[in-house]
Write a protein that holds these residues in place. Structure first.
Motif, PDB file in Angstrom:
ATOM      1  N   LEU A 271      34.121 -48.930  73.616  1.00 14.59           N
ATOM      2  CA  LEU A 271      33.023 -49.975  73.161  1.00 14.59           C
ATOM      3  C   LEU A 271      32.426 -49.387  71.971  1.00 14.59           C
ATOM      4  CD1 LEU A 271      31.271 -50.847  76.540  1.00 14.59           C
ATOM      5  CD2 LEU A 271      32.676 -52.279  75.030  1.00 14.59           C
ATOM      6  N   THR A 272      32.401 -48.015  71.837  1.00 12.76           N
ATOM      7  CA  THR A 272      31.844 -47.346  70.769  1.00 12.76           C
ATOM      8  C   THR A 272      32.562 -46.547  69.778  1.00 12.76           C
ATOM      9  OG1 THR A 272      30.877 -45.424  71.887  1.00 12.76           O
ATOM     10  CG2 THR A 272      29.425 -47.294  71.960  1.00 12.76           C
ATOM     11  N   TRP A 273      33.990 -46.780  69.968  1.00 16.95           N
ATOM     12  CA  TRP A 273      34.821 -46.101  69.359  1.00 16.95           C
ATOM     13  C   TRP A 273      34.879 -45.623  67.692  1.00 16.95           C
ATOM     14  CZ3 TRP A 273      38.517 -42.506  70.475  1.00 16.95           C
ATOM     15  CH2 TRP A 273      39.246 -41.971  69.445  1.00 16.95           C
ATOM     16  N   ASP A 274      34.510 -46.911  67.030  1.00 18.03           N
ATOM     17  CA  ASP A 274      34.312 -46.734  65.544  1.00 18.03           C
ATOM     18  C   ASP A 274      33.311 -45.685  65.233  1.00 18.03           C
ATOM     19  OD1 ASP A 274      36.345 -48.564  65.059  1.00 18.03           O
ATOM     20  OD2 ASP A 274      35.003 -50.380  64.993  1.00 18.03           O
ATOM     21  N   ARG A 275      32.063 -45.858  66.020  1.00 17.09           N
ATOM     22  CA  ARG A 275      30.876 -44.992  65.574  1.00 17.09           C
ATOM     23  C   ARG A 275      31.222 -43.552  65.995  1.00 17.09           C
ATOM     24  NH1 ARG A 275      25.566 -47.629  68.271  1.00 17.09           N
ATOM     25  NH2 ARG A 275      24.479 -46.119  66.872  1.00 17.09           N
ATOM     26  N   LEU A 276      32.017 -43.135  67.181  1.00 14.41           N
ATOM     27  CA  LEU A 276      32.227 -42.138  67.310  1.00 14.41           C
ATOM     28  C   LEU A 276      33.284 -41.283  66.361  1.00 14.41           C
ATOM     29  CD1 LEU A 276      32.962 -42.436  71.219  1.00 14.41           C
ATOM     30  CD2 LEU A 276      30.957 -41.217  70.194  1.00 14.41           C
ATOM     31  N   ALA A 277      34.471 -42.032  66.067  1.00 16.65           N
ATOM     32  CA  ALA A 277      35.281 -41.743  65.216  1.00 16.65           C
ATOM     33  C   ALA A 277      34.716 -41.283  63.643  1.00 16.65           C
ATOM     34  CB  ALA A 277      36.562 -42.667  64.894  1.00 16.65           C
ATOM     35  N   ALA A 278      33.524 -42.080  63.420  1.00 15.78           N
ATOM     36  CA  ALA A 278      32.753 -41.861  61.927  1.00 15.78           C
ATOM     37  C   ALA A 278      31.873 -40.665  61.888  1.00 15.78           C
ATOM     38  CB  ALA A 278      32.113 -43.248  61.816  1.00 15.78           C
ATOM     39  N   GLY A 279      31.862 -40.038  63.280  1.00 11.96           N
ATOM     40  CA  GLY A 279      30.904 -38.883  63.214  1.00 11.96           C
ATOM     41  C   GLY A 279      29.502 -39.050  63.581  1.00 11.96           C
ATOM     42  N   GLU A 280      28.972 -40.494  64.080  1.00 10.90           N
ATOM     43  CA  GLU A 280      27.757 -40.859  64.351  1.00 10.90           C
ATOM     44  C   GLU A 280      27.318 -40.246  65.520  1.00 10.90           C
ATOM     45  OE1 GLU A 280      24.951 -44.798  64.544  1.00 10.90           O
ATOM     46  OE2 GLU A 280      27.265 -44.857  63.730  1.00 10.90           O
TER      47      GLU A 280
END
Length: 372
Positions: A271-280
């Motif tokens: 659900l939050t992969w893009d934010r996790l991968a972006a280092g957020e």
């Protein structure tokens, strides 16, 4: 089950202790009574671009083990073996799965703290707990079960559910493709289903390797899965699998009892992969908001402390009213809002080296972050 306020983030650990022995005995007793033994891990993604967890069907699952038809109802409904033959078949199946998990269940070290992680892509993405990863852009050491060590970098973390992401650095000896786990889903899980936990309780031990434990799912919530798999400090961030060897969750918090534990559902990583991968990094676990215990003037050009709260971590560390905080861990502090942001970027229980200007002299203060 433990009261919500009794859940604890597993502390940093370096070696096994009496708690590990107790956990082992508890696990052995459970196996003898309820039937089990070791467990598994799995495999997933490829590309270097951020993967999608829901692409798992096209990415394979090298460590998943087909469930015998005789155990299908046990897998789907979480039943109990009704005969000795069924019990032995379940044990053999778990042993087959367990033989595959060691390659992708890793120890994660960041400074003096140790936890676990599970590799979920051949390019080296590692799922772990947010409190193991600590914060984005930190250097980490990843140790495989065979003792091989590689470097990695922490990425993002959803502290609201304790989900963290790490990436093995490229260009190392024995580079990608990395061994990785096949992925399941957490949404279809039900209370009573069998689960298999892996990790490094008490810290990495080259003579012991990955430790696997078997148990049951006690409840399934939107933000957590609760199981009775015996876990202790050092297991945090390790993987939880279903009976077929598919990754369904990551170890998060440990209750007062070693067999009463919370795990982050794998669906949260998707659900939050893009934010996790972006280092957020964002949010806080309820009851785990980091605190220092000082107040200051937010309009001032410096981070001058005006109040040190009685009984606070700051008081215990030796902070004084009038101290001007200039350095908090790796962060340079320019004013009180920057100090507040630096504290928010820590985890409860973390020890932070600070530098303050006290009466014109630079003083070193070490504080253990509290929680509220």
């Amino acid at each position: 089950m433990a009261n919500a306020n009794t859940w604890q983030l597993s502390p940093p650990t370096r070696r096994a202790s009496s708690a590990w022995v107790a956990a082992t005995r508890a696990a052995m007793l459970f196996l003898a009574v309820a039937l089990l033994s070791p467990l598994p891990v799995a495999v997933a993604d490829s590309a270097t671009a951020p993967m999608r967890l829901d692409d798992r069907e096209s990415r394979g699952g090298a460590t998943e083990v087909a469930i015998p038809s005789s155990l299908r109802l046990l897998y789907e409904l979480g039943g109990t073996p009704t005969s000795l033959d069924e019990l032995m078949e379940l044990e053999r199946h778990i042993q087959r799965v367990a033989a595959r998990l060691g390659t992708c269940t890793v120890n994660v070290s960041i400074g003096a703290a140790q936890g676990c992680g599970v590799i979920i892509s051949d390019s080296g993405y590692i799922l772990t707990a947010a409190h193991v990863a600590m914060r984005p852009n930190k250097s980490a050491r990843v140790t495989f079960s065979d003792g091989r060590v590689v470097s990695a970098t922490t990425l993002g973390m959803n502290r609201e559910v304790d989900a963290g992401l790490i990436k093995i650095n490229a260009g190392q000896n024995g580079d990608a493709p990395w061994p990785h786990a096949s992925l399941g889903r957490s949404k279809p899980l039900k209370a009573g289903m069998w689960s298999i936990a892996a990790g490094h309780p008490g810290g990495f031990d080259p003579d012991r390797g990955v430790v696997t434990r078997v148990g049951r799912i006690l409840s399934v919530r939107g933000d957590a899965i609760v199981t009775d798999c015996a876990l202790i400090g050092g297991d945090s961030g390790g993987p939880l699998f279903d009976l077929s060897g598919r990754l369904i969750a990551v170890h998060s918090r440990i209750g007062n009892d070693v067999a009463d534990n919370l795990h982050v559902p794998i669906d949260h990583y998707d659900l939050t992969w893009d934010r996790l991968a972006a280092g957020e990094a964002w949010g806080f676990l309820e009851g785990f908001k980091p605190i220092l215990g000082v107040q200051g003037n937010t309009e001032s050009a410096t981070a001058r402390i005006t109040i040190v709260r009685p009984g606070s971590p700051a008081e215990a560390a030796g902070f004084r009213e009038g101290d001007v905080v200039e350095q908090f861990g790796d962060a340079a502090i320019t004013d009180f809002p920057s100090l507040r942001n630096a504290v928010a970027d820590t985890m409860p229980g973390e020890r932070v080296i600070c530098w303050v200007n006290r009466d014109g002299k630079r003083e070193r203060v070490v504080v253990e972050i509290g929680r509220e």
